[in-house]
Enzyme design. Structure first.
Site, PDB file in Angstrom:
ATOM      1  N   ASN A  41     -28.464  67.360 -24.222  1.00 35.46           N
ATOM      2  CA  ASN A  41     -27.487  67.417 -25.306  1.00 35.46           C
ATOM      3  C   ASN A  41     -28.157  67.308 -26.686  1.00 35.46           C
ATOM      4  O   ASN A  41     -29.355  67.497 -26.804  1.00 35.46           O
ATOM      5  CB  ASN A  41     -26.382  66.387 -25.124  1.00 35.46           C
ATOM      6  CG  ASN A  41     -25.036  66.962 -25.553  1.00 35.46           C
ATOM      7  OD1 ASN A  41     -24.861  67.300 -26.715  1.00 35.46           O
ATOM      8  ND2 ASN A  41     -24.123  67.109 -24.616  1.00 35.46           N
ATOM      9  N   ARG A  42     -27.364  66.996 -27.711  1.00 37.12           N
ATOM     10  CA  ARG A  42     -27.833  67.185 -29.088  1.00 37.12           C
ATOM     11  C   ARG A  42     -28.377  65.924 -29.743  1.00 37.12           C
ATOM     12  O   ARG A  42     -27.873  64.824 -29.502  1.00 37.12           O
ATOM     13  CB  ARG A  42     -26.689  67.744 -29.934  1.00 37.12           C
ATOM     14  CG  ARG A  42     -26.337  69.164 -29.517  1.00 37.12           C
ATOM     15  CD  ARG A  42     -25.082  69.691 -30.175  1.00 37.12           C
ATOM     16  NE  ARG A  42     -24.840  71.071 -29.737  1.00 37.12           N
ATOM     17  CZ  ARG A  42     -24.290  71.384 -28.546  1.00 37.12           C
ATOM     18  NH1 ARG A  42     -23.918  70.445 -27.702  1.00 37.12           N
ATOM     19  NH2 ARG A  42     -24.135  72.659 -28.217  1.00 37.12           N
TER      20      ARG A  42
ATOM     21  N   HIS B 213     -30.882  69.912 -25.838  1.00 36.02           N
ATOM     22  CA  HIS B 213     -31.541  69.925 -24.537  1.00 36.02           C
ATOM     23  C   HIS B 213     -33.066  69.853 -24.611  1.00 36.02           C
ATOM     24  O   HIS B 213     -33.774  70.583 -23.906  1.00 36.02           O
ATOM     25  CB  HIS B 213     -31.103  71.169 -23.742  1.00 36.02           C
ATOM     26  CG  HIS B 213     -29.649  71.186 -23.387  1.00 36.02           C
ATOM     27  ND1 HIS B 213     -28.887  70.041 -23.268  1.00 36.02           N
ATOM     28  CD2 HIS B 213     -28.789  72.223 -23.124  1.00 36.02           C
ATOM     29  CE1 HIS B 213     -27.640  70.358 -22.934  1.00 36.02           C
ATOM     30  NE2 HIS B 213     -27.549  71.667 -22.856  1.00 36.02           N
TER      31      HIS B 213
ATOM     32  N   HIS C 222     -28.181  71.225 -15.272  1.00 35.56           N
ATOM     33  CA  HIS C 222     -27.231  72.107 -15.946  1.00 35.56           C
ATOM     34  C   HIS C 222     -26.657  73.188 -15.017  1.00 35.56           C
ATOM     35  O   HIS C 222     -26.567  74.360 -15.409  1.00 35.56           O
ATOM     36  CB  HIS C 222     -27.920  72.746 -17.152  1.00 35.56           C
ATOM     37  CG  HIS C 222     -27.016  72.994 -18.317  1.00 35.56           C
ATOM     38  ND1 HIS C 222     -25.915  73.810 -18.238  1.00 35.56           N
ATOM     39  CD2 HIS C 222     -27.051  72.534 -19.584  1.00 35.56           C
ATOM     40  CE1 HIS C 222     -25.329  73.855 -19.426  1.00 35.56           C
ATOM     41  NE2 HIS C 222     -25.986  73.077 -20.256  1.00 35.56           N
TER      42      HIS C 222
ATOM     43  N   TYR D 227     -24.075  75.575 -13.351  1.00 35.17           N
ATOM     44  CA  TYR D 227     -22.792  76.173 -13.727  1.00 35.17           C
ATOM     45  C   TYR D 227     -22.025  76.415 -12.432  1.00 35.17           C
ATOM     46  O   TYR D 227     -22.386  77.302 -11.656  1.00 35.17           O
ATOM     47  CB  TYR D 227     -23.017  77.517 -14.422  1.00 35.17           C
ATOM     48  CG  TYR D 227     -23.401  77.453 -15.875  1.00 35.17           C
ATOM     49  CD1 TYR D 227     -24.655  77.002 -16.275  1.00 35.17           C
ATOM     50  CD2 TYR D 227     -22.514  77.892 -16.867  1.00 35.17           C
ATOM     51  CE1 TYR D 227     -25.006  76.972 -17.622  1.00 35.17           C
ATOM     52  CE2 TYR D 227     -22.865  77.872 -18.208  1.00 35.17           C
ATOM     53  CZ  TYR D 227     -24.111  77.407 -18.578  1.00 35.17           C
ATOM     54  OH  TYR D 227     -24.452  77.391 -19.915  1.00 35.17           O
TER      55      TYR D 227
ATOM     56  N   ASP E  64     -16.300  71.223 -24.435  1.00 33.63           N
ATOM     57  CA  ASP E  64     -17.755  71.068 -24.524  1.00 33.63           C
ATOM     58  C   ASP E  64     -17.981  69.682 -25.124  1.00 33.63           C
ATOM     59  O   ASP E  64     -18.479  69.540 -26.226  1.00 33.63           O
ATOM     60  CB  ASP E  64     -18.345  72.180 -25.419  1.00 33.63           C
ATOM     61  CG  ASP E  64     -19.871  72.217 -25.364  1.00 33.63           C
ATOM     62  OD1 ASP E  64     -20.455  71.397 -24.643  1.00 33.63           O
ATOM     63  OD2 ASP E  64     -20.449  73.086 -26.045  1.00 33.63           O
TER      64      ASP E  64
ATOM     65  N   GLN F  42     -20.870  65.344 -19.785  1.00 30.73           N
ATOM     66  CA  GLN F  42     -20.573  66.507 -20.615  1.00 30.73           C
ATOM     67  C   GLN F  42     -19.842  67.493 -19.726  1.00 30.73           C
ATOM     68  O   GLN F  42     -20.401  68.008 -18.756  1.00 30.73           O
ATOM     69  CB  GLN F  42     -21.873  67.140 -21.163  1.00 30.73           C
ATOM     70  CG  GLN F  42     -21.638  68.265 -22.163  1.00 30.73           C
ATOM     71  CD  GLN F  42     -21.328  67.766 -23.576  1.00 30.73           C
ATOM     72  OE1 GLN F  42     -21.462  66.576 -23.856  1.00 30.73           O
ATOM     73  NE2 GLN F  42     -20.927  68.647 -24.463  1.00 30.73           N
TER      74      GLN F  42
ATOM     75  N   GLU G 116     -22.411  67.720 -16.684  1.00 27.59           N
ATOM     76  CA  GLU G 116     -23.741  67.192 -16.969  1.00 27.59           C
ATOM     77  C   GLU G 116     -23.631  65.684 -17.164  1.00 27.59           C
ATOM     78  O   GLU G 116     -23.102  65.225 -18.170  1.00 27.59           O
ATOM     79  CB  GLU G 116     -24.297  67.847 -18.234  1.00 27.59           C
ATOM     80  CG  GLU G 116     -24.331  69.357 -18.187  1.00 27.59           C
ATOM     81  CD  GLU G 116     -24.281  69.989 -19.590  1.00 27.59           C
ATOM     82  OE1 GLU G 116     -25.181  69.721 -20.398  1.00 27.59           O
ATOM     83  OE2 GLU G 116     -23.323  70.733 -19.872  1.00 27.59           O
TER      84      GLU G 116
HETATM   85  C1  GLA Z   1     -24.397  72.208 -23.125  1.00 23.11           C
HETATM   86  C2  GLA Z   1     -23.906  72.190 -24.524  1.00 23.11           C
HETATM   87  C3  GLA Z   1     -23.202  73.459 -24.832  1.00 23.11           C
HETATM   88  C4  GLA Z   1     -24.070  74.652 -24.562  1.00 23.11           C
HETATM   89  C5  GLA Z   1     -24.622  74.588 -23.184  1.00 23.11           C
HETATM   90  C6  GLA Z   1     -25.653  75.647 -22.949  1.00 23.11           C
HETATM   91  O1  GLA Z   1     -23.398  72.078 -22.239  1.00 23.11           O
HETATM   92  O2  GLA Z   1     -23.089  71.083 -24.794  1.00 23.11           O
HETATM   93  O3  GLA Z   1     -22.785  73.465 -26.167  1.00 23.11           O
HETATM   94  O4  GLA Z   1     -25.118  74.671 -25.490  1.00 23.11           O
HETATM   95  O5  GLA Z   1     -25.199  73.347 -22.919  1.00 23.11           O
HETATM   96  O6  GLA Z   1     -25.207  76.904 -23.311  1.00 23.11           O
END
Ligand code: GLA
Length: 377
Positions: free
Chosen positions: A112-113, A138, A210, A212, A276, A313, A342
C-alpha cells in the site's frame, strides 16, 4: 467459541480425510501432496520457474519465483468441477509488462501507500522511489514483486519457501531486510501464506499478497454479484490520492458496511471508482482469525480469509479496463473483473502515529500469517 468450533471442524475434516485415505489406499496411491516445477521463461540470465503444489483433493496452486507470484489457484465448484479463481497471464511476458496490476504477487517492503514516499525514524528522514501520483505504492518502483526469489521445496511437498534479501537502501528503505515467505497448500483446500522478516536497521515493513480473485472461475466477467463479508466496524478514510487522512469513520449506514454479507455491487456506485480502502478489522487478539468471506452463488465457491493482520485492503479491480494483453486464454478483464483482499497494516503507517506500528527494529522478528480457505456451499 467460534475458534473452537473451527478447530473442531478442521480436526474432523482431517480425520475424515485420513480415514478415507486408509480405506482407499490402493486406488489413491497417487493422491498425495505433490510439488513439481517447470521453466516459465528467463529474465536476463535467470531462469524463472513455476512451482505447482497439488493436494490430495486435486486442488492446485502455481507460484513463480519471480515476485513470488501466484499464477493459478484451481479449486472445485459445487459440482466438483475445477476452476481457476485468480486472474493472471499465460506467459512471463505478461507478468513483466509495465501495466501488470500486481497480479498474484508478493508485495513489499511496504504494501500500500506511503505519502510522498517519505518517513522519519529516530530523526532521520528517508525518501523512497515514487511510483503512484507522487507517493510510494507497494514498495516502490522495483518492489519485491519484481525480483527473483530463492525457492526451496519443503519436506512433505505441501509448502514452498521463498527467500529474498533486500539490501540497505533498496528503493530508499533503510537496513538489509531478510524476508521469508512460505506458501502452504493444506489438505482441506486452503492456501496459507506465512511471512517473516528481520532487519539490521529500523525500517517499515508491511508484506502482503495481491491475488485478484474471481470465484466464478471465468464464468462471470465481474465480481459485482459476489457476496462479501468483512469483519470491520471502521475503515481508514483517504484523500483523492488514496492517502489516509488519519480518520477512522464508522462503516455503519455507509456503503463500507460489510459486517453482514452483501453483494459487492449493491452499494458500490456511491463509492467513486469502487472500493479501494483499508478496513480496520475487529479483532479479538493477535492470532489467526476469520475476518472476511467472499461467496459466488453460481459456482457455490466460498473463500474465507483468516489473518493475524489488523487491516484488509478490499480492492475491486477499479483500474482494470479490459486492455491488458497476454491474459490467460486472452480473456478480457474489464473493470471489477476481480477483487483483492490484501491483509496488511494500515496504509501510510510510518507517518500516522495513531495507526498500529509498522517499524521493525534489529533483533525483532516480523511475522504475519494469512489463510485463504476454499470450500463450497
Ligand atoms: C492496491 C491499491 C490500488 C491499486 C492496486 C494495484 O490494491 O490500493 O489502488 O493500485 O493495488 O493496481
Amino acid at each position: 467459541m467460534k475458534k473452537q468450533f473451527f478447530l473442531l471442524l478442521t480436526s474432523a475434516s482431517l480425520c475424515l480425510f485420513a480415514c478415507n485415505n486408509q480405506d482407499k489406499t490402493k486406488e489413491t496411491a497417487a493422491m498425495t501432496f505433490q510439488l513439481t516445477e517447470q521453466p516459465f521463461g528467463t529474465i536476463n540470465n535467470d531462469t524463472v520457474t513455476q512451482y505447482t503444489l497439488t493436494n490430495p483433493n486435486g486442488m492446485q496452486v502455481r507460484i513463480l519465483n519471480y515476485g513470488g507470484t501466484v499464477t493459478n489457484i484451481l479449486v472445485p465448484d459445487k459440482n466438483k468441477t475445477m476452476g481457476d479463481v485468480v486472474l493472471g497471464f499465460d506467459s512471463l511476458a505478461g507478468y513483466l509488462q509495465a501495466g501488470n496490476p500486481y497480479f498474484g504477487c508478493l508485495v513489499g517492503r511496504y504494501g500500500n501507500r506511503i505519502a510522498k514516499g517519505k518517513f522519519s525514524i529516530d530523526g532521520q528522514t528517508y525518501q523512497l522511489t515514487l511510483n503512484n501520483n507522487g507517493n510510494t505504492l507497494h514498495g516502490g518502483v522495483q518492489g519485491l514483486n519484481k525480483v527473483i526469489w530463492k525457492a526451496t521445496k519443503q519436506a512433505g511437498d505441501s509448502s514452498l519457501l521463498l527467500t529474498y534479501t533486500s539490501k540497505d537502501g533498496d528503493q530508499g528503505f533503510p537496513g538489509n531486510l531478510s524476508v521469508e515467505v512460505v506458501y502452504t497448500l493444506t489438505a482441506d483446500n486452503a492456501l496459507q501464506i506465512s511471512y517473516a522478516a528481520t532487519t539490521d536497521k529500523a525500517t517499515p515493513v508491511n508484506l502482503t499478497n495481491h491475488c485478484y480473485f474471481n470465484l466464478s472461475g471465468g464464468k462471470e466477467n465481474t465480481i459485482l454479484n459476489h457476496e462479501v463479508m468483512i469483519q470491520a466496524d471502521q475503515y481508514t478514510a483517504v484523500d483523492t490520492l488514496l492517502i489516509p487522512t488519519g480518520q477512522l469513520p464508522s462503516v455503519k449506514g455507509t456503503p463500507f458496511d460489510f459486517t453482514v454479507a452483501k453483494a459487492i455491487g449493491k452499494e458500490m456506485s456511491a463509492v467513486k471508482g469502487g472500493y479501494d480502502h483499508n478496513w480496520v478489522l475487529n479483532r479479538k487478539g493477535n492470532g489467526l482469525e476469520k475476518i472476511a468471506t467472499a461467496y459466488d452463488a453460481g459456482s457455490g465457491r466460498l473463500m474465507e480469509v483468516f489473518t493475524t493482520e489488523p487491516g484488509l485492503q478490499f480492492y475491486t479491480g477499479n483500474f482494470l479496463d479490459g486492455t491488458l494483453q497476454g491474459t490467460k486464454g486472452n480473456t478480457i478483464y474489464p473493470q471489477h473483473a476481480a477483487f483483492c483482499m490484501e491483509t496488511q497494516h494500515f496504509p501510510d503507517g510510518p507517518n500516522q502515529p495513531s495507526f498500529p506500528n509498522t517499524i521493525l527494529k534489529p533483533g525483532e522478528k516480523y511475522s504475519s500469517v494469512t489463510r485463504y480457505q476454499f470450500s463450497v456451499k
